[in-house]
Scaffold this active site. Structure first.
Site, mmCIF file in Angstrom:
data_model
loop_
_atom_site.group_PDB
_atom_site.id
_atom_site.type_symbol
_atom_site.label_atom_id
_atom_site.label_comp_id
_atom_site.label_asym_id
_atom_site.label_seq_id
_atom_site.Cartn_x
_atom_site.Cartn_y
_atom_site.Cartn_z
ATOM 1 N N GLY A 172 22.275 -54.637 120.812
ATOM 2 C CA GLY A 172 20.823 -54.513 121.003
ATOM 3 C C GLY A 172 20.274 -55.735 121.722
ATOM 4 O O GLY A 172 19.171 -56.207 121.446
ATOM 5 N N GLY A 180 16.655 -55.830 123.422
ATOM 6 C CA GLY A 180 15.467 -55.505 122.627
ATOM 7 C C GLY A 180 14.593 -56.724 122.370
ATOM 8 O O GLY A 180 14.792 -57.807 122.930
ATOM 9 N N GLN A 181 13.622 -56.538 121.484
ATOM 10 C CA GLN A 181 12.617 -57.583 121.222
ATOM 11 C C GLN A 181 13.265 -58.886 120.757
ATOM 12 O O GLN A 181 12.953 -59.958 121.261
ATOM 13 C CB GLN A 181 11.610 -57.095 120.163
ATOM 14 C CG GLN A 181 10.456 -58.065 119.958
ATOM 15 C CD GLN A 181 9.770 -57.897 118.607
ATOM 16 O OE1 GLN A 181 10.263 -57.200 117.726
ATOM 17 N NE2 GLN A 181 8.641 -58.539 118.453
ATOM 18 N N ILE A 228 22.807 -50.442 125.486
ATOM 19 C CA ILE A 228 23.077 -49.017 125.707
ATOM 20 C C ILE A 228 22.552 -48.631 127.091
ATOM 21 O O ILE A 228 21.601 -49.245 127.585
ATOM 22 C CB ILE A 228 22.425 -48.119 124.617
ATOM 23 C CG1 ILE A 228 20.950 -48.468 124.417
ATOM 24 C CG2 ILE A 228 23.196 -48.190 123.306
ATOM 25 C CD1 ILE A 228 20.187 -47.474 123.560
ATOM 26 N N ASN A 237 27.461 -49.054 121.740
ATOM 27 C CA ASN A 237 26.566 -48.148 121.034
ATOM 28 C C ASN A 237 26.977 -48.136 119.566
ATOM 29 O O ASN A 237 28.114 -47.754 119.253
ATOM 30 C CB ASN A 237 26.700 -46.753 121.668
ATOM 31 C CG ASN A 237 25.746 -45.760 121.052
ATOM 32 O OD1 ASN A 237 25.260 -45.957 119.937
ATOM 33 N ND2 ASN A 237 25.474 -44.697 121.774
ATOM 34 N N TYR A 275 12.115 -46.410 107.618
ATOM 35 C CA TYR A 275 12.534 -47.743 108.050
ATOM 36 C C TYR A 275 12.901 -48.593 106.832
ATOM 37 O O TYR A 275 13.959 -49.229 106.781
ATOM 38 C CB TYR A 275 11.386 -48.388 108.835
ATOM 39 C CG TYR A 275 11.651 -49.767 109.371
ATOM 40 C CD1 TYR A 275 12.483 -49.959 110.467
ATOM 41 C CD2 TYR A 275 11.043 -50.889 108.801
ATOM 42 C CE1 TYR A 275 12.705 -51.228 110.975
ATOM 43 C CE2 TYR A 275 11.253 -52.156 109.309
ATOM 44 C CZ TYR A 275 12.089 -52.319 110.395
ATOM 45 O OH TYR A 275 12.305 -53.573 110.895
ATOM 46 N N LYS A 309 16.397 -50.229 105.483
ATOM 47 C CA LYS A 309 16.533 -51.689 105.346
ATOM 48 C C LYS A 309 17.064 -52.073 103.958
ATOM 49 O O LYS A 309 17.903 -52.967 103.838
ATOM 50 C CB LYS A 309 15.211 -52.391 105.656
ATOM 51 C CG LYS A 309 14.864 -52.394 107.144
ATOM 52 C CD LYS A 309 15.911 -53.148 107.962
ATOM 53 C CE LYS A 309 15.706 -53.036 109.449
ATOM 54 N NZ LYS A 309 16.842 -53.559 110.237
HETATM 55 N N1 SER Z 1 8.110 -55.441 112.864
HETATM 56 C C1 SER Z 1 8.669 -54.383 112.072
HETATM 57 C C2 SER Z 1 7.874 -53.149 112.161
HETATM 58 O O1 SER Z 1 6.694 -53.229 112.274
HETATM 59 C C3 SER Z 1 8.767 -54.795 110.641
HETATM 60 O O2 SER Z 1 9.967 -55.419 110.401
HETATM 61 O O3 SER Z 1 8.400 -52.098 112.081
#
Ligand code: SER
Length: 323
Positions: A8, A11-12, A35, A54, A143, A147
């Protein structure tokens, strides 16, 4: 010497962490895993090797680990919270099946693994203020479910197989380099872009909604330091609360107005993001991270705001005078 695979990497977090690791471990090899459709560009592409990796296809991970003799994997592949609510099966596939693939390869090939957790691993039953390191984790978002499961599975692989898994619970991350996307805390990045561009910011999160936030340089520091920590002092592994600041939309708006007085904000609440935000802590207690591996952030809201505005002005081509 470290040979690291960042999954990744565009990504951010990955886009900045890969560059930081290439500076810290300049004698090692830092591989940017990506990816198709999210290829590395510019400095990220030119400063080291990159490979298609991936998380949902184990052989791509194993091949990169073998090819570069990888000893540490940073697993940053994930759908953020609001996107995961729209695509829960895909979130499960990436976050859980992907993690299992990584942990199995790490077990076989003796790699350390960092997979971030989040403020999203908590839920409405969690104590909201000074949220303890060890407390109730009953998240209500997909999410969050992934986690918590990530934390548990990572600890399981450590206890059962001795895989060196470690991680932190990231707050909402704020940076000027790569935009997040589909997260609940994204507003805290977007507000700076609107301010620098001279636009009115439409805030999707209600006044009075406090969440932990962190400037990216502190988040990168945490990601490196937790993997460097002396394991003898780690009583926890997956995952450590880390904190540096907590604010609601009004507080970040006021901090920006001190630098850009004409800035305007209006509210238009997004019910999906608001429900997620309401289920997350106001402020985590990060005492364990401070004691066990010396966590100590550098930025607060004021210093982050000054730095963000300065860098965004440079990046977006706006002069200092544009108020
Ligand atoms: N920054 C993430 C989100 O907002 C939280 O870990 O999904």
């Amino acid at each position: 010497m470290k040979n690291v695979l960042v999954i990744g990497s565009t990504g951010q977090i990955g886009s900045e962490l890969t560059m930081k690791l290439r500076k810290v471990y300049h004698q090692g090899t830092i591989v940017a895993g990506y990816i198709p459709g999210a290829e590395p560009k510019g400095e990220l592409l030119e400063s080291g090797p990159s490979e298609i990796v991936n998380v949902t296809s184990a052989h791509t991970i194993a091949e990169a680990v073998d090819k570069y003799d990888i000893d540490t994997i940073y697993n940053l592949a994930a759908l953020l919270s609001a996107t995961a609510e729209r695509k829960p099966l895909m979130a499960w596939d990436i976050q859980m099946n992907g993690l299992l693939n990584i942990l199995e390869i790490a077990r076989e090939k003796h790699c350390a693994v960092f997979t971030p957790s989040s403020i999203g691993s908590f839920g409405p039953d969690t104590p909201r203020d000074n949220t303890p390191q060890d407390t109730i984790q009953r998240p209500t978002s997909m999410y969050g479910v992934t986690k918590v499961a990530t934390e548990l599975l990572s600890d399981y692989y450590y206890h059962k197989y001795g895989v060196d898994t470690r991680s932190v619970r990231f707050p909402g991350l704020i940076s000027y380099t790569t935009l997040p996307g589909g997260g609940t805390t994204d507003y805290a990045v977007e507000i700076y872009y609107a301010a620098v561009k001279g636009e009115t910011f439409i805030c999707p999160i209600a006044e009075g909604t406090y969440m932990d936030m962190m400037y990216m340089p502190d988040a990168l520091k945490a990601a490196v330091e937790i993997m460097e920590a002396d394991p003898r002092y780690l009583h926890h592994r997956n995952s450590f609360n880390i904190a540096s600041m907590s604010f609601d939309p009004e507080e970040v708006y006021e901090a920006i107005k001190k630098e850009i007085p004409g800035f305007k904000m209006k509210y238009q609440i997004d019910p999906v993001r608001q429900a997620i935000a309401d289920s997350w802590p106001n402020r985590m207690d990060d005492t364990c991270a401070r004691k066990e591996w010396g966590w100590n952030p550098s930025y607060n809201l004021k210093s982050m705001t000054r730095d963000m505005i300065k860098h965004l002005r440079e990046k977006l081509g706006y002069s200092q005078e544009s108020k």
